[in-house]
Design a protein around this motif. Structure first.
Motif, PDB file in Angstrom:
ATOM      1  N   LEU A 133       1.061  -0.962   0.317  1.00 10.19           N
ATOM      2  CA  LEU A 133       0.204  -0.241   0.090  1.00 10.19           C
ATOM      3  C   LEU A 133       0.705   1.370  -0.149  1.00 10.19           C
ATOM      4  CD1 LEU A 133      -2.047  -1.532   2.664  1.00 10.19           C
ATOM      5  CD2 LEU A 133      -2.855  -1.209   0.481  1.00 10.19           C
ATOM      6  N   ARG A 134       0.612   2.496  -0.877  1.00  5.41           N
ATOM      7  CA  ARG A 134       1.133   3.024  -0.507  1.00  5.41           C
ATOM      8  C   ARG A 134       1.229   3.630   0.676  1.00  5.41           C
ATOM      9  NH1 ARG A 134       1.638   5.232  -6.773  1.00  5.41           N
ATOM     10  NH2 ARG A 134       1.772   6.773  -5.698  1.00  5.41           N
ATOM     11  N   THR A 135      -0.032   3.895   1.804  1.00  7.39           N
ATOM     12  CA  THR A 135       0.004   5.043   2.835  1.00  7.39           C
ATOM     13  C   THR A 135      -1.414   3.617   3.468  1.00  7.39           C
ATOM     14  OG1 THR A 135      -0.448   6.427   3.972  1.00  7.39           O
ATOM     15  CG2 THR A 135      -1.589   6.625   1.720  1.00  7.39           C
ATOM     16  N   VAL A 136      -0.323   3.782   4.858  1.00  8.46           N
ATOM     17  CA  VAL A 136      -1.336   3.160   5.766  1.00  8.46           C
ATOM     18  C   VAL A 136      -1.502   3.895   7.350  1.00  8.46           C
ATOM     19  CG1 VAL A 136      -1.512   0.769   7.280  1.00  8.46           C
ATOM     20  CG2 VAL A 136       0.267   0.949   4.680  1.00  8.46           C
ATOM     21  N   PRO A 137      -2.564   3.882   7.786  1.00  7.53           N
ATOM     22  CA  PRO A 137      -2.964   4.829   8.586  1.00  7.53           C
ATOM     23  C   PRO A 137      -2.175   4.140   9.985  1.00  7.53           C
ATOM     24  CG  PRO A 137      -4.884   4.310   8.005  1.00  7.53           C
ATOM     25  CD  PRO A 137      -4.108   3.524   7.372  1.00  7.53           C
ATOM     26  N   LEU A 138      -1.851   5.288  10.476  1.00  7.20           N
ATOM     27  CA  LEU A 138      -1.326   4.515  12.119  1.00  7.20           C
ATOM     28  C   LEU A 138      -1.542   3.308  13.130  1.00  7.20           C
ATOM     29  CD1 LEU A 138      -0.793   7.983  14.005  1.00  7.20           C
ATOM     30  CD2 LEU A 138       0.699   6.699  11.992  1.00  7.20           C
ATOM     31  N   ASN A 139      -3.533   3.649  12.713  1.00  6.79           N
ATOM     32  CA  ASN A 139      -3.161   2.332  13.636  1.00  6.79           C
ATOM     33  C   ASN A 139      -4.453   1.590  12.931  1.00  6.79           C
ATOM     34  OD1 ASN A 139      -5.378   4.680  12.820  1.00  6.79           O
ATOM     35  ND2 ASN A 139      -6.375   4.934  15.480  1.00  6.79           N
ATOM     36  N   ALA A 140      -3.072   0.624  11.393  1.00  7.14           N
ATOM     37  CA  ALA A 140      -4.182  -0.394  10.819  1.00  7.14           C
ATOM     38  C   ALA A 140      -4.896  -1.331  11.555  1.00  7.14           C
ATOM     39  CB  ALA A 140      -3.190  -0.358  10.094  1.00  7.14           C
ATOM     40  N   ILE A 141      -4.545  -1.992  12.486  1.00 10.82           N
ATOM     41  CA  ILE A 141      -5.040  -3.255  12.904  1.00 10.82           C
ATOM     42  C   ILE A 141      -6.465  -3.060  13.029  1.00 10.82           C
ATOM     43  CG2 ILE A 141      -5.879  -4.771  14.922  1.00 10.82           C
ATOM     44  CD1 ILE A 141      -2.913  -4.234  15.339  1.00 10.82           C
ATOM     45  N   GLY A 142      -7.086  -1.568  13.594  1.00 10.60           N
ATOM     46  CA  GLY A 142      -8.186  -1.415  13.669  1.00 10.60           C
ATOM     47  C   GLY A 142      -8.903  -0.836  12.421  1.00 10.60           C
ATOM     48  N   SER A 143      -8.795   0.032  12.119  1.00 14.12           N
ATOM     49  CA  SER A 143      -8.694   1.566  11.350  1.00 14.12           C
ATOM     50  C   SER A 143      -9.337   0.521  10.441  1.00 14.12           C
ATOM     51  CB  SER A 143      -7.852   2.249  10.803  1.00 14.12           C
ATOM     52  OG  SER A 143      -8.209   3.508  10.110  1.00 14.12           O
ATOM     53  N   THR A 144     -10.449   0.889   9.638  1.00 13.18           N
ATOM     54  CA  THR A 144     -10.959   0.177   8.149  1.00 13.18           C
ATOM     55  C   THR A 144     -10.601   0.902   7.256  1.00 13.18           C
ATOM     56  OG1 THR A 144     -13.197   1.417   8.371  1.00 13.18           O
ATOM     57  CG2 THR A 144     -12.445  -1.184   9.746  1.00 13.18           C
TER      58      THR A 144
END
Lengths: 476, 506
Positions: free
Chosen positions: B137-148
């Motif tokens: 992925l080009r970018t991944v949010p900080l809380n990728a485990i829970g963030s949809t």
């Protein structure tokens, strides 16, 4: 690229009972070439009505005043003109009659063609004298007035330790504002023009200074990204006067590499690999032999030339160059001496831009890089059939998509431009994954989803510009 | 409004009993997001939804949206609930759509380098999927485990990879959205038209679910890098680490990720896990590329760290932090709650911003940590968190920190992130004279304010009566300012971690 007014006009025109029998495409052609055999006199009148007054902007305060006068909040007296200018202004605009007037910024350089429906007797803003650029002392950003030329921005940035990441794929002498109200094809390997715009300083349709986005930071998490949603149409929602740009640090080590290719399939495969090849690439510029000859008359043209800007650490540059060489496998020759068209002195750049600008351009084609070689071949064959020698300027993105701009050696008359546009559209429609994004292509498009999105944009424009002053929509 | 039992029956008919919930416990779970909300908030809003619906398909979402025309129940869409500003909690009950059952990766197009995912897929699941196919992925949010996927797009998240891969906007090629009239809209053309052909995608970036319900997203991918290597450097103070981050950009480097974490974070971590790294103010930088490129970048970063008086930490520190990169807020277990202040600040002022955050935290006698990362060449994200116990009367006063920190971000030339239910008062500060233009977007897409109404631009209360059905957004600011004042007047610092208290002289 101003578009909503043309699109709205076409949408309304197809609903006119007298024109409902004319198929949409024929109507668009008639409107584009101003065909008085097909169109009623009223419509021809609309198409021939042009802005009566041009105001050379020197200060955004003048724009604010002008907007307030045009939207009826203030009288022409507040413009503070001398008696002669005042009289001229009022008579030319027909002030006092029950008619709305609008305002339209004039692009410095237009790559393709002018709007179908001009601003109806309103005011044209000429920003050519509004071109200062302010660089941040500590940070890689600039605020450029819309009249500043891209070349000036590029050169000044380098001299101040910054780098402007985006370059015009077709090197005309564009102003920065042409990315907002013209059709300047600014792009880098990693993004389009919008990627580098943090915000716009604008004048709202009510004459207020309104900032869309931010000046120093990205606009994530601040409600809708209105900035990037409206960027290609920004001047139909607001009057942009300054652009806050995100720059990069000037790389300590950079190199311009030039590769030539003999045939299209090898070029396409190399570009596809290059688009997957990692960091360090600033821009990638592709020309066929015709475009290369215009761009670099002193250099014998190759069938295809790929030029790219590469930056890395002192020790990493050689490794990056090796990686790029590997990606470009299949090239006929490679050099590091051919000058980049963007880094020549300003006078030379303008001279080249003039030569490039003599060709007819019909707009941008977005195409998967691995099909670019084939596309160039088809465009050239089409050009030969149409007695208009064709060339192609293109740039590559790291998404694997190339932005291609076919050029034709043809007279700039509207019939010819229309026919050439249609020919390019036919080629694109037979190319999987490609999109033709010119203004005419927008008008031709009848896909229901597109029409719905345009209708939503039109509604948004009418909400934001409820005063009908920023390139107001008109109906036939 | 229709009878609730009737609405319930209609929902059951649409989704079946196993995907509609109305028990007290289930509704309670959805009454808050990641930030702790003090109980007093229930006086102002009906934070508990009347029903929770779990649609599995776009057609079901469309049917549910159309159903609300009958029931007149407000709709609140929700992803992973990892937001912090109340964007995904109801303000007047109604139906909450938990989108996490829409969790399929629809397809990956290796030629077009895109992946299509449903809105309820978490970023971690998506990352694992694309990496298994040789992409990233080009970018991944900080809380990728829970963030949809849908949640992060709705909040226009920032996170990993931005400096190199661009913003989330650059990453999203197309969206499928169910509009308030129940119709389906694709926000862009099928081919990559570069923002032309009426691309409405950016309008949904940060829309907080107020324009429609995102059901699918097409995201751009990059080839998976050969190597990803995290390296860490210790600094004498957090501001020094911030100067180092700025130095990285000034040197023209573009690592995959560059962040600073202050030592207090590790104090909290150590209280939970004795094997956590020694507390130190550090910079975590992740570089990607071929082995040679990574080694070259690492050498350059090492030399740069020396210039900023940084000390390279053992590789195990970086590797451990990188493994746990999506799991950053375990400290909430120490206090029963935690609140985060997300802000974007000019990179050139990051050291000053970090010092301001530390000062504010200490002034308000809070336990907390300051973290930041690079977003692009001019922007840094500053996301300090503070611990709070919202079961105690004084707990909610910690929310005053979020208000004060946001104010500081504006003063520094940046802005706080997110508006939702609690931070609407920041809208005018963000957009000034252009605020009306932003409000116009909602008017065009959802004139009846069916979806997530009463947020982002206005603050609805739970009361339907004129005069108090909405409160002016500055009213919320006053409330949070009072919380900050009470917090400041509190005679003692919160006591959650003994070593932390000792380090602060508590």
């Amino acid at each position: 690229m101003g578009l909503l007014r043309d699109w709205n006009y076409v949408e309304r025109a197809v609903q006119i009972p007298a024109l409902s029998e004319v198929i949409r495409e024929a109507l668009i052609r008639a409107l584009f070439v101003r065909d008085d055999r097909v169109l009623p006199a009223d419509l021809i009148g609309d198409l021939n009505r042009v802005p009566r007054v041009t105001v050379k902007v020197k200060d955004d305060g003048e724009v604010r005043k002008l907007v307030r006068v045009l939207n009826g909040e203030e009288s022409t007296v507040s413009l503070g003109l001398n008696a002669e200018d005042y009289h001229y202004f009022r008579t030319q605009l027909g002030v006092g009659r029950t008619r709305e007037f609008g305002l339209v910024p004039r692009p410095r350089a237009l790559l393709t063609y002018d709007w179908i429906v001009p601003e109806q007797r309103g005011v044209q803003l000429d920003f050519s004298a509004y071109g200062a650029i302010e660089f941040a002392g500590d940070g890689h950003r600039a605020i450029a007035q819309v009249g500043a030329t891209w070349k000036q921005l590029y050169d000044d940035a380098l001299s101040k330790g910054h780098a402007v990441p985006f370059v015009p794929t077709v090197p005309l002498d564009f102003a920065v504002g042409d990315g907002l109200f013209g059709d300047a094809p600014f792009a880098s390997f990693r993004g389009d023009f919008g990627t580098y715009v943090n915000g716009l300083r604008t004048i709202s349709p009510y004459g207020h200074r309104a900032r869309i986005g931010f000046e120093e930071v990205a606009n994530n998490g601040t409600a809708y990204d209105l900035l990037h949603a409206t960027l290609p149409l920004a001047a139909e929602f607001f009057v942009p006067v300054e652009v806050a740009l995100r720059l990069e640090a000037k790389p300590a080590n950079r190199k311009t590499l030039t590769y030539s290719f003999e045939d299209g399939p090898k070029l396409s495969a190399a570009l596809d690999r290059l688009s997957r090849s990692g960091p360090g690439i600033g821009w990638v510029h592709v020309t066929d032999a015709v475009a290369a000859k215009t761009l670099r008359p002193a250099v014998p043209p190759e069938a295809f030339t790929v030029q790219l800007s590469l930056a890395a650490t002192a020790t990493g540059l050689a490794a990056r160059e090796k990686a790029v060489d590997a990606a470009m496998a299949g090239f006929k020759s490679k050099g590091a001496e051919t000058p980049s068209p963007f880094e020549v002195p300003a006078a030379a750049y303008r001279k080249t831009a003039e030569a490039v600008g003599r060709s007819v351009f019909v707009g941008e084609v977005r195409i998967p890089a691995k099909l670019l070689g084939d596309f160039i071949g088809k465009v050239r064959a089409f050009g030969d059939q149409s007695s208009a020698r064709a060339g192609v300027y293109a740039s590559l993105r790291d998404t694997g998509i190339a932005s291609a701009f076919p050029s034709f050696a043809a007279p700039k008359d509207r019939d010819k431009v229309y026919d050439l546009s249609k020919g390019v559209r036919t080629i694109v429609s037979g190319t999987p994954g490609a999109a033709f994004t010119s203004r005419l292509a927008h008008l031709w498009e009848e896909e229901p989803g597109f029409l719905r999105r345009m209708a939503l944009l039109r509604s948004l424009k009418l909400e934001i510009d409820a005063a009908h002053v920023v390139q107001p929509l008109i109906a036939p | 409004m229709a009878n609730l039992d009737y609405a319930y029956r209609r929902l059951l008919n649409t989704l079946g009993p196993e995907r509609v919930a109305r028990s007290e416990f289930e509704r309670m779970v959805y009454s808050h997001d990641f930030a702790s909300v003090p109980k007093i908030a229930l006086l102002q809003w009906r934070l508990y939804p009347d029903f929770v619906a779990l649609p599995k398909t776009s057609e079901e979402v469309s049917a549910l949206v159309k159903l609300s025309d009958e029931s007149l129940l407000p709709i609140t869409p929700r992803g992973g609930g990892t937001g912090w500003y109340g964007g995904s909690v109801p303000n007047r009950g109604g139906v909450l759509f938990d989108m996490r059952r829409m969790n399929r990766v629809v397809g990956l197009d290796p030629d077009g380098r895109t992946v299509t995912a449903e809105a309820g897929v978490t970023w971690k699941e998506l990352e694992d999927h694309v990496e298994s196919k040789g992409f990233a992925l080009r970018t991944v949010p900080l809380n990728a485990i829970g963030s949809t996927v849908g949640g992060a797009i709705n909040s226009a998240s920032v996170g990993f990879g931005g400096l190199r891969g661009g913003s989330l906007r650059d990453s999203v090629a197309n969206l499928e959205v169910i509009l308030p009239d129940g119709s389906l809209l694709k926000t862009a053309a099928a081919a990559d038209a570069g923002g032309q052909l009426a691309d409405l995608t950016p309008l949904f970036l940060g829309a907080e679910g107020t324009l429609g319900i995102i059901t699918k997203a097409v995201l751009r991918l990059v080839p998976k890098p050969e190597v990803t290597k995290p390296v860490t450097y210790g600094f004498a103070e957090p501001a020094a680490a911030a100067r180092y981050l700025k130095g990285i950009v000034d040197a023209g480097l573009a690592p995959y990720h560059a962040a600073l974490i202050d030592r207090d974070h590790f104090v909290f971590e150590r209280a939970l896990r004795p094997d956590s790294p020694d507390p130190v103010d550090l910079a975590l930088v992740a570089v990607q590329g071929s082995k040679d490129e990574v080694s070259d970048q690492e050498k350059t970063l090492d030399a740069l760290a020396k210039e900023y008086s940084g000390t390279k930490l053992p590789p195990t520190v970086g590797e451990g932090l990188w493994r746990e990169r999506y799991n950053n807020y375990s400290a909430r277990r120490l206090s029963r709650g935690l609140t985060i202040s997300y802000n974007l600040v000019p990179l050139r002022r990051l050291p000053e911003a970090v010092e301001t955050a530390l000062r504010l935290r200490d002034k308000l006698k809070l336990n907390g940590s300051v973290q930041a990362h690079l977003v692009d060449t001019t922007t840094a994200a500053l996301q300090p968190y503070v611990l709070m116990d919202d079961t105690k009367p004084s707990g909610g006063t910690a929310l005053g920190f979020v208000k004060r920190m946001g104010d500081a971000a504006f003063k520094l030339g940046g802005h706080s992130m997110g508006l939702g239910l609690f931070l609407v008062f920041n809208l005018r500060k963000m957009h000034g004279n252009a605020t009306g233009a932003y409000s116009a977007v909602k008017g065009v897409f959802d004139p009846r304010k069916k979806i997530n109404g009463g947020k982002t631009f206005e603050v609805w209360t739970k009361y339907p009566w004129p005069g108090i059905r909405a409160i002016p957004p500055p009213g919320m600011a006053i409330g949070l300012e009072v919380a900050a004042l009470l917090r400041r007047a509190k005679p003692t610092r919160d006591r959650f971690v003994r070593t932390y208290e000792a380090s602060k002289g508590g």
